[in-house]
Design a protein around this motif. Structure first.
Motif, PDB file in Angstrom:
ATOM      1  N   CYS A 111      -6.495  -0.207  -1.248  1.00  0.00           N
ATOM      2  CA  CYS A 111      -6.118  -0.985  -0.069  1.00  0.00           C
ATOM      3  C   CYS A 111      -7.370  -1.264   0.766  1.00  0.00           C
ATOM      4  O   CYS A 111      -8.131  -0.334   1.067  1.00  0.00           O
ATOM      5  CB  CYS A 111      -5.118  -0.150   0.740  1.00  0.00           C
TER       6      CYS A 111
ATOM      7  N   ARG B  53       0.689  -1.614   5.872  1.00  0.00           N
ATOM      8  CA  ARG B  53       0.306  -3.038   5.868  1.00  0.00           C
ATOM      9  C   ARG B  53       1.411  -3.857   5.199  1.00  0.00           C
ATOM     10  O   ARG B  53       2.174  -3.339   4.365  1.00  0.00           O
ATOM     11  CB  ARG B  53      -1.015  -3.248   5.135  1.00  0.00           C
TER      12      ARG B  53
ATOM     13  N   ASP C 167      -0.114   4.019   0.992  1.00  0.00           N
ATOM     14  CA  ASP C 167      -0.580   4.964   2.012  1.00  0.00           C
ATOM     15  C   ASP C 167      -0.663   4.395   3.413  1.00  0.00           C
ATOM     16  O   ASP C 167      -1.006   5.116   4.341  1.00  0.00           O
ATOM     17  CB  ASP C 167      -1.967   5.494   1.585  1.00  0.00           C
ATOM     18  N   CYS C 168      -0.374   3.105   3.612  1.00  0.00           N
ATOM     19  CA  CYS C 168      -0.316   2.605   4.997  1.00  0.00           C
ATOM     20  C   CYS C 168       0.781   1.538   5.072  1.00  0.00           C
ATOM     21  O   CYS C 168       1.352   1.153   4.058  1.00  0.00           O
ATOM     22  CB  CYS C 168      -1.678   2.050   5.443  1.00  0.00           C
TER      23      CYS C 168
ATOM     24  N   CYS D 265      -6.899   0.583   4.411  1.00  0.00           N
ATOM     25  CA  CYS D 265      -7.009   2.036   4.629  1.00  0.00           C
ATOM     26  C   CYS D 265      -7.701   2.746   3.470  1.00  0.00           C
ATOM     27  O   CYS D 265      -7.853   3.966   3.497  1.00  0.00           O
ATOM     28  CB  CYS D 265      -5.610   2.626   4.840  1.00  0.00           C
TER      29      CYS D 265
ATOM     30  N   CYS E  38       0.860  -1.200   0.000  1.00  0.00           N
ATOM     31  CA  CYS E  38       0.000   0.000   0.000  1.00  0.00           C
ATOM     32  C   CYS E  38       0.890   1.241   0.000  1.00  0.00           C
ATOM     33  O   CYS E  38       1.876   1.319   0.734  1.00  0.00           O
ATOM     34  CB  CYS E  38      -0.897   0.007   1.253  1.00  0.00           C
TER      35      CYS E  38
HETATM   36 ZN    ZN Z   1      -3.387   0.897   3.054  1.00  0.00          ZN
END
Ligand code: ZN
Ligand code: BV8
Length: 243
Positions: free
Chosen positions: A144, A127, A124-125, A147, A122
């Motif tokens: 994702c 994981r 943006d996170c 998130c 991801c």
């Molecule tokens: Zn994410």
């Protein structure tokens, strides 16, 4: 042809590039003369490229996933598996390739320096990256499910740092003091991309014996003691004497 002797006193670090997968039908970067759909690869394979047009980047990697999905390892990959079986933990393979062919051939002691085409993470996170063969050619950007952010290929793009764990694993192998002599062999790489291209300098500081197997003389050929010109699928199977 000169022979590479792999005996009980040898520790071997191999670096592979796109040339090792070329005989399996995976196009090399220079082969595409650095372009994809007349975009410079450095522009598409970059965080800026993903920021600007994530759908375009997913089209690029979807094409690469489709192209690499059913290719087979070639005799060059197979030779490296035999060398690893002979040397055990005195062998390490650092690859710049993201096509997963070394693992498919049976190599186990592999550092995927530039990530893996068939893994997604991801943007943006935090994981965990996960195995993923899905393709998104029509310009969708997969989301994702933790998130809701944008998923991206788990690849090291231009301008991104390589994983420190990977660099440490290579560094430990190079500086290991166990009475063995270090041999470094680079195969199928133009020696243009850093920091992989700097490995030959790093190993020379510990007095390693250096080899380059490449179909043409590369950017850093003169930094190697031995240069064997040829196709890796033809040279690697007979280059080494396993003692
Ligand atoms: Zn994410
Ligand atoms: C970083 C994933 C910085 C993407 C890839 C100036 C000086 C020093 C560095 C830089 C600089 N300008 C920019 C940089 C940094 C940049 C870089 O090196 N750019 C190059 C273009 C100059 N490097 C980076 O960005 C790296 N990160 O430096 O971080 C930083 C520092 C601090 C804080 C933050 C950041 C990240 C580099 C990783 C990029 N990702 N791959 C994807 O695949 O989609 S690189 C990508 O291109 C491939 O993975 C591969 O590594 C590379 C192409 O190289 P090769 O594998 O060598 O392939 P190529 O086609 O070039 O050559 C094939 C060779 O095989 C040829 O010589 C051919 O003759 C030969 N051959 C062909 N067939 C055969 C054969 N040989 C034998 N047998 C055959 N059958």
């Amino acid at each position: 042809m000169e022979q590479l002797v792999l005996d009980s006193r040898t520790r071997l670090l191999v670096l592979t590039g796109a040339g090792v997968s070329a005989e399996s039908g995976v196009p090399t970067f220079r082969g595409m003369n650095g372009l994809w759909e007349n975009h410079p690869v450095e522009a598409v394979a970059s965080p800026e490229g993903f920021q600007a047009d994530p759908a375009l980047v997913w089209r690029f990697y979807s094409q690469r996933r489709t192209g690499a999905a059913d290719v087979k390892p070639n005799p060059g990959h197979d030779a490296l598996v035999r060398w690893e079986a002979h040397l055990g933990d005195r062998f390490l393979l650092a690859t710049q390739n993201v096509d997963g062919l070394h693992a498919r051939a049976g190599s186990q002691r592999v550092v995927d320096m530039h990530g893996n085409l068939f893994r997604t993470k991801c943007a943006d996170c935090r994981r965990e990256p996960f195995d993923d063969t899905s393709v998104h050619p029509s310009g969708t950007v997969p989301k994702c499910d933790s998130c809701g952010g944008r998923l991206r290929p788990d690849i090291v793009w231009f301008g991104e740092m390589l994983a420190s764990a990977d660099l440490e694993r290579i560094g430990e192998f190079v500086s290991r003091k166990d009475g063995t002599r270090l041999v470094f062999l680079a195969a199928g790489t133009s020696g243009a991309v850093w920091p992989a291209a700097g490995l030959v300098d790093e190993v020379r500081t510990v007095g390693a014996e250096t080899w380059l197997v490449n179909s043409e003389s590369a950017a850093n050929t003169e930094r190697f003691q031995h240069f064997v010109q040829g196709l890796s699928g033809q040279v690697l199977p007979t280059l080494a004497k396993l003692v």
